[in-house]
Design a protein around this motif. Structure first.
Motif, PDB file in Angstrom:
ATOM      1  N   PHE A 149       0.798  -1.230   0.000  1.00 31.58           N
ATOM      2  CA  PHE A 149       0.000   0.000   0.000  1.00 31.58           C
ATOM      3  C   PHE A 149       0.835   1.287   0.000  1.00 31.58           C
ATOM      4  O   PHE A 149       0.341   2.330  -0.423  1.00 31.58           O
ATOM      5  CB  PHE A 149      -0.925   0.035   1.231  1.00 31.58           C
ATOM      6  N   PHE A 150       2.053   1.255   0.535  1.00 38.31           N
ATOM      7  CA  PHE A 150       2.769   2.519   0.780  1.00 38.31           C
ATOM      8  C   PHE A 150       4.041   2.720  -0.036  1.00 38.31           C
ATOM      9  O   PHE A 150       4.311   3.839  -0.479  1.00 38.31           O
ATOM     10  CB  PHE A 150       3.098   2.652   2.278  1.00 38.31           C
ATOM     11  N   ARG A 151       4.836   1.680  -0.182  1.00 37.83           N
ATOM     12  CA  ARG A 151       6.166   1.902  -0.758  1.00 37.83           C
ATOM     13  C   ARG A 151       6.074   2.450  -2.185  1.00 37.83           C
ATOM     14  O   ARG A 151       6.632   3.498  -2.499  1.00 37.83           O
ATOM     15  CB  ARG A 151       6.994   0.610  -0.716  1.00 37.83           C
ATOM     16  N   GLY A 152       5.316   1.739  -3.049  1.00 37.77           N
ATOM     17  CA  GLY A 152       5.225   2.135  -4.454  1.00 37.77           C
ATOM     18  C   GLY A 152       4.530   3.477  -4.621  1.00 37.77           C
ATOM     19  O   GLY A 152       4.956   4.322  -5.416  1.00 37.77           O
ATOM     20  N   TYR A 153       3.478   3.686  -3.843  1.00 34.49           N
ATOM     21  CA  TYR A 153       2.731   4.952  -3.945  1.00 34.49           C
ATOM     22  C   TYR A 153       3.649   6.113  -3.594  1.00 34.49           C
ATOM     23  O   TYR A 153       3.705   7.130  -4.297  1.00 34.49           O
ATOM     24  CB  TYR A 153       1.525   4.912  -3.007  1.00 34.49           C
ATOM     25  N   THR A 154       4.388   5.942  -2.484  1.00 29.09           N
ATOM     26  CA  THR A 154       5.243   7.039  -2.018  1.00 29.09           C
ATOM     27  C   THR A 154       6.389   7.299  -2.990  1.00 29.09           C
ATOM     28  O   THR A 154       6.731   8.454  -3.272  1.00 29.09           O
ATOM     29  CB  THR A 154       5.776   6.703  -0.603  1.00 29.09           C
ATOM     30  N   LEU A 155       6.971   6.206  -3.519  1.00 28.69           N
ATOM     31  CA  LEU A 155       8.039   6.359  -4.519  1.00 28.69           C
ATOM     32  C   LEU A 155       7.542   7.171  -5.715  1.00 28.69           C
ATOM     33  O   LEU A 155       8.226   8.063  -6.198  1.00 28.69           O
ATOM     34  CB  LEU A 155       8.478   4.982  -5.005  1.00 28.69           C
ATOM     35  N   LYS A 156       6.320   6.863  -6.162  1.00 28.55           N
ATOM     36  CA  LYS A 156       5.759   7.607  -7.297  1.00 28.55           C
ATOM     37  C   LYS A 156       5.477   9.055  -6.899  1.00 28.55           C
ATOM     38  O   LYS A 156       5.871   9.984  -7.595  1.00 28.55           O
ATOM     39  CB  LYS A 156       4.408   6.971  -7.696  1.00 28.55           C
ATOM     40  N   GLN A 157       4.795   9.213  -5.771  1.00 30.48           N
ATOM     41  CA  GLN A 157       4.310  10.539  -5.389  1.00 30.48           C
ATOM     42  C   GLN A 157       5.462  11.513  -5.145  1.00 30.48           C
ATOM     43  O   GLN A 157       5.387  12.671  -5.503  1.00 30.48           O
ATOM     44  CB  GLN A 157       3.437  10.418  -4.139  1.00 30.48           C
ATOM     45  N   TRP A 158       6.524  11.035  -4.496  1.00 33.55           N
ATOM     46  CA  TRP A 158       7.592  11.944  -4.063  1.00 33.55           C
ATOM     47  C   TRP A 158       8.890  11.759  -4.839  1.00 33.55           C
ATOM     48  O   TRP A 158       9.816  12.573  -4.692  1.00 33.55           O
ATOM     49  CB  TRP A 158       7.870  11.740  -2.568  1.00 33.55           C
ATOM     50  N   GLY A 159       9.011  10.672  -5.609  1.00 35.41           N
ATOM     51  CA  GLY A 159      10.290  10.382  -6.253  1.00 35.41           C
ATOM     52  C   GLY A 159      11.345  10.002  -5.231  1.00 35.41           C
ATOM     53  O   GLY A 159      12.547  10.063  -5.495  1.00 35.41           O
ATOM     54  N   LEU A 160      10.908   9.632  -4.047  1.00 30.97           N
ATOM     55  CA  LEU A 160      11.814   9.266  -2.949  1.00 30.97           C
ATOM     56  C   LEU A 160      11.238   8.041  -2.248  1.00 30.97           C
ATOM     57  O   LEU A 160      10.011   7.868  -2.203  1.00 30.97           O
ATOM     58  CB  LEU A 160      11.893  10.398  -1.918  1.00 30.97           C
ATOM     59  N   ALA A 161      12.120   7.228  -1.665  1.00 30.46           N
ATOM     60  CA  ALA A 161      11.635   6.103  -0.866  1.00 30.46           C
ATOM     61  C   ALA A 161      11.107   6.648   0.455  1.00 30.46           C
ATOM     62  O   ALA A 161      11.565   7.690   0.931  1.00 30.46           O
ATOM     63  CB  ALA A 161      12.785   5.137  -0.610  1.00 30.46           C
ATOM     64  N   PRO A 162      10.127   5.961   1.075  1.00 27.29           N
ATOM     65  CA  PRO A 162       9.596   6.428   2.362  1.00 27.29           C
ATOM     66  C   PRO A 162      10.692   6.605   3.420  1.00 27.29           C
ATOM     67  O   PRO A 162      10.570   7.446   4.300  1.00 27.29           O
ATOM     68  CB  PRO A 162       8.619   5.322   2.757  1.00 27.29           C
ATOM     69  N   SER A 163      11.799   5.829   3.293  1.00 26.77           N
ATOM     70  CA  SER A 163      12.887   5.959   4.270  1.00 26.77           C
ATOM     71  C   SER A 163      13.600   7.300   4.142  1.00 26.77           C
ATOM     72  O   SER A 163      14.377   7.682   5.011  1.00 26.77           O
ATOM     73  CB  SER A 163      13.898   4.824   4.076  1.00 26.77           C
TER      74      SER A 163
END
Ligand code: FAD
Ligand code: UDP
Length: 387
Positions: A149-163
């Motif tokens: 639910f989070f990793r791929g969405y965040t990578l797309k949304q921000w161009g950054l990994a959640p870490s």
């Protein structure tokens, strides 16, 4: 001579303009480089006659009665509780993650909050100091749900990994042990009944507010006289990027109308997996409009373009602090709003910030009074009569 120049006709600029005009009798000039008021909350009827949000879905939610009451002077409301589904492995599942999400995803029959808590506790990864957007999710729901639910969405949304992002980013999304499938928990959840743009028009409809659209600060700064300024654009731009650029994430919006009445079961569907877009909004769910066709917006995250999201990372915050010190030392300019204070704020938070800023302005002016135009006019009246 204007008492105030307000740069930007979004929530920050419009709230302060309205307060200064209606409460202080100030002469206010509001400018915006765009060809409309409302900032990113601007909505309009598209060619099919369907009300859409030009800059992506805006859903109003707040816990503050004061902020809700303030805006209620300018609009009636349509009760609307936002629901979002996430498309994971070809299925549409509720996000925020709740009991239904877990039951449907894993083929379970959990029926109590305790059972959900036990399942999540068994999956959660221990994180000593929750610092990043990844820590927040891993420590609550574990790796599988994080990945889905989070990793791929965040990578797309921000161009950054959640870490690489601050914990506040994913902490916006709760985890639930019940079957509540609303996106927000707030007391007040509603949409302006006639749309955002109409609400802004009412806020700004005052005899001592003048509006100039398609006008940049630099076009008029040295031409039109004013006493003080409220600036709601990007703070780094105001100071000619003296300490370097502050990064913002942008989006490309693809607006489409389809010849069908409904396209998806809820207002927003999130796409955390392979699709190039992050989410698809179907506006009629939000607005309650009836129409035989339907209008949607696909959001494609981008590095370049209009600055939409300040990027919450420690080094960006440090650079912002340098600009903030400069802003505090700049007399006669107030910096307010998402871009001018580099904060990932929702609409209600910007309204709250603008109201607080107005209060500060009133206090400052009480300490060092400079009569406003209305009072100057009264003072000048006898002289005018004599002439
Ligand atoms: P803006 O709305 O950005 O207004 C600033 C204005 O200043 C702009 O119109 C700009 O053109 C103008 N400007 C800038 N520089 C200059 C200049 N030099 N000269 C002239 N004019 C200038 N919040 C929620 O509460 N709920 C939501 O569902 C929600 N969804 C969102 C979805 C997206 C895709 C985005 C990007 C944001 C969302 N938000 C949401 C946040 C919301 O948009 C902001 O909190 C709010 O609009 C910020 O208002 P503002 O006045 O600070 O900034
Ligand atoms: N997020 C995610 N998956 C989702 C929803 C949100 O990974 O299905 C993350 C993502 O990093 C996002 C953040 O949580 O930017 C905050 O989500 P929200 O819906 O509040 O984002 P916004 O509406 O501000 O774009």
């Amino acid at each position: 001579m204007f008492d105030w120049l307000i740069v930007g006709a979004g929530f920050a600029g419009s709230v302060i303009a309205e307060r200064l005009a209606s409460q202080c009798g100030a002469q206010v000039l509001v400018i915006d480089k765009r060809n409309h008021v409302g900032g990113n909350a601007y909505d309009r009827y598209d060619e099919a006659g369907i009300l859409i949000h030009q800059y992506g879905p805006h859903i109003f939610h707040t816990n503050s009665a004061r902020i809700f009451d303030y805006l209620s002077q300018f609009t009636a409301w349509r009760a609307y509780e936002h629901r979002v589904l996430s498309r994971v492995d070809a299925r549409l599942l509720p996000i925020p993650i709740n009991r239904t999400t877990l039951n449907e995803l894993y083929g379970l029959r959990l029926s109590t909050a305790e059972e959900v808590e036990r399942l999540l506790a068994a999956r959660a990864e221990p994180v000593e100091h929750v610092r990043t957007a990844e820590d927040v999710v891993l420590s609550q729901v574990g790796r599988d749900l994080y990945e889905k639910f989070f990793r791929g969405y965040t990578l797309k949304q921000w161009g950054l990994a959640p870490s690489e992002l601050d914990k506040s980013v994913t902490a916006r999304v709760p985890v639930r042990t019940n079957t509540d499938d609303r996106y927000f928990n707030d007391t007040y959840q509603a949409m302006p009944a006639g749309g955002y743009t109409r609400m802004f028009e009412r806020m700004l409809r005052h005899k001592s507010i003048k509006i100039m659209l398609q006008t940049e600060l630099r076009d008029i700064q040295d031409v039109i006289p004013f006493r003080r300024m409220v600036y709601t654009g990007p703070i780094d731009e105001f100071f000619d990027y003296r300490f370097g650029k502050l990064p913002y994430r942008s989006l490309r919006f693809e607006h489409v109308t389809l010849p069908e009445e409904w396209h998806q079961p809820v207002g927003v569907v999130n796409y955390p997996q392979d699709e190039p877009y992050t989410r698809v909004t179907e506006y009629k769910h939000l607005t309650g409009q009836s129409h035989p066709h339907t209008s949607l917006t696909f959001e494609y995250p981008a590095d370049a373009g209009d600055p939409y999201y300040p990027i919450p990372r420690p080094e960006n915050q440090q650079r912002y602090k340098a600009y903030e010190r400069l802003a505090n030392a700049t007399p006669n300019v107030e910096f307010v709003g998402r871009l001018a204070t580099y904060r990932y704020y929702n609409m209600d938070q910007v309204v709250g910030q603008a109201l607080a800023s107005f209060k500060r302005i009133v206090e400052q002016e009480a300490a060092a009074p400079q009569p406003y135009a209305r009072h100057r006019a009264v003072e000048q009246a006898p002289a005018l009569r004599r002439a």
